[in-house]
Design a protein around this motif. Structure first.
Motif, PDB file in Angstrom:
ATOM      1  N   ALA A 152       0.819  -1.215   0.000  1.00 36.76           N
ATOM      2  CA  ALA A 152       0.000   0.000   0.000  1.00 36.76           C
ATOM      3  C   ALA A 152       0.848   1.259   0.000  1.00 36.76           C
ATOM      4  CB  ALA A 152      -0.920  -0.003   1.217  1.00 36.76           C
ATOM      5  N   ALA A 153       2.048   1.186   0.578  1.00 37.88           N
ATOM      6  CA  ALA A 153       2.891   2.379   0.730  1.00 37.88           C
ATOM      7  C   ALA A 153       3.382   2.946  -0.596  1.00 37.88           C
ATOM      8  CB  ALA A 153       4.084   2.047   1.620  1.00 37.88           C
ATOM      9  N   GLY A 154       3.359   2.168  -1.654  1.00 36.12           N
ATOM     10  CA  GLY A 154       3.900   2.635  -2.929  1.00 36.12           C
ATOM     11  C   GLY A 154       2.908   3.354  -3.807  1.00 36.12           C
ATOM     12  N   ALA A 155       1.735   3.683  -3.281  1.00 38.90           N
ATOM     13  CA  ALA A 155       0.678   4.265  -4.108  1.00 38.90           C
ATOM     14  C   ALA A 155       0.281   5.651  -3.638  1.00 38.90           C
ATOM     15  CB  ALA A 155      -0.548   3.354  -4.089  1.00 38.90           C
ATOM     16  N   ILE A 156      -0.202   6.437  -4.573  1.00 41.87           N
ATOM     17  CA  ILE A 156      -0.774   7.758  -4.293  1.00 41.87           C
ATOM     18  C   ILE A 156      -2.206   7.735  -4.805  1.00 41.87           C
ATOM     19  CG2 ILE A 156      -0.579  10.249  -4.672  1.00 41.87           C
ATOM     20  CD1 ILE A 156       2.405   9.597  -5.500  1.00 41.87           C
ATOM     21  N   ALA A 215       9.362   5.400   0.526  1.00 37.72           N
ATOM     22  CA  ALA A 215      10.101   5.381  -0.740  1.00 37.72           C
ATOM     23  C   ALA A 215      10.591   3.983  -1.101  1.00 37.72           C
ATOM     24  CB  ALA A 215      11.270   6.351  -0.672  1.00 37.72           C
ATOM     25  N   LYS A 216      10.820   3.135  -0.092  1.00 34.85           N
ATOM     26  CA  LYS A 216      11.277   1.774  -0.374  1.00 34.85           C
ATOM     27  C   LYS A 216      10.238   0.984  -1.161  1.00 34.85           C
ATOM     28  CE  LYS A 216      14.299   1.481   3.680  1.00 34.85           C
ATOM     29  NZ  LYS A 216      14.605   0.746   4.935  1.00 34.85           N
ATOM     30  N   ALA A 217       8.975   1.377  -1.025  1.00 37.33           N
ATOM     31  CA  ALA A 217       7.913   0.675  -1.748  1.00 37.33           C
ATOM     32  C   ALA A 217       8.017   0.886  -3.255  1.00 37.33           C
ATOM     33  CB  ALA A 217       6.548   1.139  -1.252  1.00 37.33           C
TER      34      ALA A 217
END
Length: 290
Positions: A153-157, A239-241
């Motif tokens: 989920a962390a890699g999305a906007i 950012a690691k996502a």
């Protein structure tokens, strides 16, 4: 009286001849003389550049050369690839050329003109994967349907209409067609889960990290597309996502951007689409969106 005394300029002409001979190697090395007194026509210059490229890049097929549109650069068409070389045939670069006045991605527009079916970001990449004179890596067939469940989920906007059908969009903030797509997605009134990938290398990665780590990622996203990328600061945990986004794109053969995935079933379409086509895709008429 010495006979040579009646021949003024003889020593000067001899010196000029010697200088011309000594400079011949330099002219051959450059491929195109940069010291000519008469300006060459664009067609003559293109011909000279072509001859130089045959010597320097014998394994690279040259389909067309144009030296009359891009200032000091000549555009070279080689198959489905573009690259640029200066008028002396000495300096070559593979990457994106932007018109700063018109705020236009010249390379993407030209590639689309040459091949309308080409993905916007299928052009030579910054730090290019395909170099003149080299062999192209085998292209991986892009998946027509994907499983989105492995993406963090962390890699999305998330932006757009929260009540609309959700689309997952893989994009690069330096991709001109991704910018255009963002406007069409807004018109289509869909819910966007945007996942940045670094198609254009390190500069793209820095922008993606800055957007993802911004206090207001949605605002930062649209600012980046408008050419006002947020200042890069300390990398945040989210950012690691981005690594997961890029690994997913690579695993599924997403070699260009944008890529649009229908969240409910993982159906995929590639490249820029207008709002009407996006609505048809959302409604399930996938065939009409290809």
């Amino acid at each position: 009286m010495n006979y040579n005394d009646h021949r003024p300029g003889l020593k000067t002409r001899a010196a000029h001849f010697a200088l011309a001979c000594s400079g011949a190697a330099a002219v051959l090395t450059l491929g195109v003389s940069a010291v000519t007194a008469m300006p060459a026509s664009a067609s003559a210059l293109a011909s000279d550049v072509a001859q130089a490229l045959k010597l320097r890049l014998p394994r690279t097929p040259i389909d067309a050369i144009s030296c009359d549109k891009l200032g000091p650069w000549c555009e070279v068409v080689s198959g489905d690839t573009l690259f640029y070389i200066d008028e002396t045939a000495r300096y070559l670069f593979v990457g994106r050329l932007y018109d700063m006045e018109e705020r236009r991605d010249v390379t993407a527009a030209r590639l689309l003109e040459l091949n309308p079916d080409l993905l916007a970001a299928g052009a030579p990449r910054a730090g290019g994967e395909t170099q003149p004179g080299g062999d192209k890596p085998p292209a991986q067939t892009a998946a027509a349907n994907v499983d989105l469940s492995t993406l963090p989920a962390a890699g999305a906007i998330h932006w757009g209409n929260p009540k609309g059908e959700k689309l997952v969009v893989f994009s690069d903030f330096q991709c001109g067609y991704c910018q255009r797509l963002a406007g069409e997605l807004a018109k289509a009134k869909v819910h966007i889960e945007e996942r940045p990938v670094s198609i254009f290398g390190a500069p793209s990665r820095k922008t993606s990290e800055a957007v993802l780590c911004a206090k207001d990622p949605v605002k930062a996203l649209h600012a980046a597309y408008a050419g006002r990328a947020p200042a890069t600061g300390k990398t945040c945990k989210k950012a690691k996502a981005l690594d997961a986004n890029e690994a997913f794109a690579k695993a599924n053969g997403f070699n260009g951007t944008p890529v649009i995935v229908r969240a409910r079933d993982g159906a995929v379409i590639h490249g820029y689409r207008d709002a009407a086509t996006i609505r048809r895709f959302v409604s399930g008429a996938k065939g009409s969106a290809q």
